[in-house]
Motif scaffolding. Sequence first.
Motif, mmCIF file in Angstrom:
data_model
loop_
_atom_site.group_PDB
_atom_site.id
_atom_site.type_symbol
_atom_site.label_atom_id
_atom_site.label_comp_id
_atom_site.label_asym_id
_atom_site.label_seq_id
_atom_site.Cartn_x
_atom_site.Cartn_y
_atom_site.Cartn_z
ATOM 1 N N GLY A 78 0.762 -1.079 0.073
ATOM 2 C CA GLY A 78 0.069 0.050 -0.119
ATOM 3 C C GLY A 78 0.789 1.190 -0.027
ATOM 4 O O GLY A 78 0.370 2.376 -0.389
ATOM 5 N N LYS A 79 2.000 1.108 0.597
ATOM 6 C CA LYS A 79 2.928 2.292 0.537
ATOM 7 C C LYS A 79 3.019 2.922 -0.916
ATOM 8 O O LYS A 79 3.598 3.966 -1.337
ATOM 9 C CB LYS A 79 4.162 2.016 1.258
ATOM 10 N N TYR A 80 3.148 1.958 -1.813
ATOM 11 C CA TYR A 80 3.438 2.150 -3.254
ATOM 12 C C TYR A 80 1.919 2.549 -4.074
ATOM 13 O O TYR A 80 2.098 2.359 -5.293
ATOM 14 C CB TYR A 80 4.194 1.195 -3.742
ATOM 15 N N GLY A 81 0.932 2.502 -3.402
ATOM 16 C CA GLY A 81 -0.231 2.750 -4.037
ATOM 17 C C GLY A 81 -1.305 1.612 -4.444
ATOM 18 O O GLY A 81 -2.235 1.861 -5.061
ATOM 19 N N VAL A 82 -0.833 0.371 -3.966
ATOM 20 C CA VAL A 82 -1.624 -0.703 -4.379
ATOM 21 C C VAL A 82 -2.712 -0.792 -3.363
ATOM 22 O O VAL A 82 -2.744 -0.610 -2.199
ATOM 23 C CB VAL A 82 -0.764 -1.836 -4.126
ATOM 24 N N ARG A 83 -3.970 -0.640 -4.134
ATOM 25 C CA ARG A 83 -5.228 -0.608 -3.105
ATOM 26 C C ARG A 83 -6.211 -2.167 -3.318
ATOM 27 O O ARG A 83 -5.710 -2.735 -4.315
ATOM 28 C CB ARG A 83 -6.014 0.226 -3.158
ATOM 29 N N GLU A 84 -7.087 -2.356 -2.592
ATOM 30 C CA GLU A 84 -7.732 -3.277 -2.712
ATOM 31 C C GLU A 84 -8.674 -3.417 -4.037
ATOM 32 O O GLU A 84 -8.805 -4.403 -4.227
ATOM 33 C CB GLU A 84 -9.005 -3.680 -1.414
ATOM 34 N N ASP A 85 -8.838 -2.097 -4.345
ATOM 35 C CA ASP A 85 -9.524 -2.028 -5.737
ATOM 36 C C ASP A 85 -8.944 -2.478 -6.825
ATOM 37 O O ASP A 85 -9.412 -2.679 -7.835
ATOM 38 C CB ASP A 85 -10.021 -0.378 -5.780
ATOM 39 N N ASP A 86 -7.452 -2.556 -6.592
ATOM 40 C CA ASP A 86 -6.609 -2.919 -7.694
ATOM 41 C C ASP A 86 -6.436 -4.244 -8.129
ATOM 42 O O ASP A 86 -5.862 -4.880 -9.183
ATOM 43 C CB ASP A 86 -5.328 -2.300 -7.595
ATOM 44 N N LEU A 87 -7.062 -5.190 -6.915
ATOM 45 C CA LEU A 87 -6.798 -6.665 -7.099
ATOM 46 C C LEU A 87 -7.466 -7.393 -8.301
ATOM 47 O O LEU A 87 -6.555 -8.229 -8.822
ATOM 48 C CB LEU A 87 -7.365 -7.519 -5.757
ATOM 49 N N ASP A 88 -8.350 -7.106 -8.682
ATOM 50 C CA ASP A 88 -8.876 -7.551 -9.814
ATOM 51 C C ASP A 88 -8.149 -7.314 -10.977
ATOM 52 O O ASP A 88 -7.855 -8.238 -11.710
ATOM 53 C CB ASP A 88 -10.404 -7.297 -10.287
ATOM 54 N N THR A 89 -7.740 -5.987 -11.200
ATOM 55 C CA THR A 89 -6.839 -5.750 -12.396
ATOM 56 C C THR A 89 -5.343 -6.687 -12.314
ATOM 57 O O THR A 89 -4.881 -6.971 -13.354
ATOM 58 C CB THR A 89 -6.604 -4.233 -12.358
ATOM 59 N N ILE A 90 -4.713 -6.548 -11.140
ATOM 60 C CA ILE A 90 -3.657 -7.355 -10.994
ATOM 61 C C ILE A 90 -3.878 -8.835 -11.481
ATOM 62 O O ILE A 90 -3.189 -9.369 -12.263
ATOM 63 C CB ILE A 90 -3.158 -7.193 -9.632
ATOM 64 N N ILE A 91 -4.748 -9.363 -10.694
ATOM 65 C CA ILE A 91 -5.066 -10.849 -11.307
ATOM 66 C C ILE A 91 -5.307 -11.184 -12.734
ATOM 67 O O ILE A 91 -4.735 -11.967 -13.318
ATOM 68 C CB ILE A 91 -6.254 -11.385 -10.296
ATOM 69 N N GLN A 92 -6.006 -10.274 -13.541
ATOM 70 C CA GLN A 92 -6.223 -10.368 -14.799
ATOM 71 C C GLN A 92 -5.037 -10.187 -15.493
ATOM 72 O O GLN A 92 -4.994 -11.118 -16.783
ATOM 73 C CB GLN A 92 -7.257 -9.189 -15.161
ATOM 74 N N GLN A 93 -3.995 -9.682 -15.094
ATOM 75 C CA GLN A 93 -2.645 -9.208 -15.743
ATOM 76 C C GLN A 93 -1.479 -9.891 -15.377
ATOM 77 O O GLN A 93 -0.576 -10.194 -15.997
ATOM 78 C CB GLN A 93 -2.336 -7.778 -15.640
ATOM 79 N N SER A 94 -1.871 -10.964 -14.395
ATOM 80 C CA SER A 94 -0.879 -12.079 -14.018
ATOM 81 C C SER A 94 -0.913 -13.346 -14.467
ATOM 82 O O SER A 94 -1.874 -13.678 -15.346
ATOM 83 C CB SER A 94 -1.234 -12.186 -12.411
ATOM 84 N N ASP A 95 -0.004 -14.112 -14.528
ATOM 85 C CA ASP A 95 0.122 -15.534 -14.990
ATOM 86 C C ASP A 95 0.621 -16.434 -14.185
ATOM 87 O O ASP A 95 1.362 -16.108 -13.072
ATOM 88 C CB ASP A 95 0.883 -15.598 -16.359
ATOM 89 N N CYS A 96 0.625 -17.574 -14.388
ATOM 90 C CA CYS A 96 0.869 -18.667 -13.703
ATOM 91 C C CYS A 96 1.556 -19.804 -14.623
ATOM 92 O O CYS A 96 1.053 -21.017 -14.329
ATOM 93 C CB CYS A 96 -0.427 -19.392 -12.825
ATOM 94 N N LYS A 97 2.505 -19.454 -15.303
ATOM 95 C CA LYS A 97 3.079 -20.499 -16.299
ATOM 96 C C LYS A 97 3.454 -21.757 -15.806
ATOM 97 O O LYS A 97 3.415 -22.843 -16.270
ATOM 98 C CB LYS A 97 4.012 -19.716 -17.057
ATOM 99 N N ASN A 98 4.448 -21.827 -14.671
ATOM 100 C CA ASN A 98 5.150 -23.008 -14.331
ATOM 101 C C ASN A 98 4.967 -23.201 -13.169
ATOM 102 O O ASN A 98 5.697 -24.143 -12.359
ATOM 103 C CB ASN A 98 6.819 -22.469 -14.632
ATOM 104 N N ASN A 99 3.971 -22.573 -12.240
ATOM 105 C CA ASN A 99 3.821 -23.158 -10.837
ATOM 106 C C ASN A 99 3.292 -24.417 -10.971
ATOM 107 O O ASN A 99 2.501 -24.812 -11.857
ATOM 108 C CB ASN A 99 2.612 -22.302 -10.219
#
Length: 376
Positions: free
Chosen positions: A353-374
């Motif tokens: 949160g110190k860098y501006g990440v908010r709960e409202d941003d989580l959906d956007t973050i998830i949509q742009q993330s990947d899980c290629k080799n987990n």
Amino acid sequence: MDINFSSAPIPRIIFGTGQIYSLPAIVAAYGSRVLLLLGSASFQKTPQWVKLQQLLAEGGNVVWVEHIHKEPTPECVDEISGRYRNEKLHVVVAIGGGSTLDGGKAVAAMLACSGGVTQYLEGVGHISPTGTKLPFIAVPTTSGTGSEVTCNAVISRIGSNGFKKSLRHQNYTPDVAVLDPALTSTCPQEITVNCAMDAFSQLVESYLSSKASPLTDDLALGAIKRIRTSLAALCRGDGDIGDRSKMMYAACISGITLTNAGLGIVHGFASAIGGLFPIPHGLVCGTLMAAANEVTLCRLREEAESGRAALKKYVQLGRLFSSREKAGDTYYQDSFIAMLHQLTSAAKLAVLGKYGVREDDLDTIIQQSDCKNNPV
């Protein structure tokens, strides 16, 4: 079981305290016209920089100096490469953290190409990189990304439509990597911790990766074993040059293992978050590492048969950090997760949160993330 794998090339690696002074002789093998890219101003205040300048001058080199202080943007790479494209340079040298090395890698490539770097980026551009570049020498002053041994340069544009994308070609691997642990001694504690958590997460993720091989398993687990006490010491702020040497070695190995095995969900999130917010990459990795591994382990247990190999690896990780000699698999798996939570707490990482990440941003973050080799 048959052993079957392929391996990407790595640079010539020169490792050891004081090896920064071997740089002029290495440069001489390529020529005398040198573009030198530096990171933070802290290195320029060191005795190493004073002596290095003297040695380069004594060798008859013509040296141009530029700076890449932050994560390289397309504009930064294009500006520097455009300025020196007609200078008939012989070699590019980057001395700094992972961002400086990535920037240097991209500049060395773009000096041999036309146009801007954006058109060559994965997922953004439309042109495949040619692989041509000027000779490039990487000298890390932090122990984190392993960029000194990888073939990609991460280029960032931060904001609501931002990205962190790679300029990648096997030929972009540095020609030489000079690793001098003494160069990390002037790193602020916050940077030391962030970088250590980045390297550690890369080792763990490449070890657990669905693309792992016997080669990457042996390298990653060996490096993790080597830093199991040094990691905690550096996060507490009382590590010595021996700890820094082990951490620099581990970061280098993490670059080799991630190149060959890929990474998992922690870096999948970190790439998305880093494109949206001006946040240190290692901070994101360190913040998410314990929680991400806890969820991954839980899912693996639900998929016991398909996740058997990864579950065994969690046992091996737990054994490395446990003083208990005889215990069941579940104990060692859970103890590794507990250790990660303890390490995260000891590292005193800044909150996202110190860098501006908010709960409202989580959906956007998830949509742009990947899980290629987990592993799940």
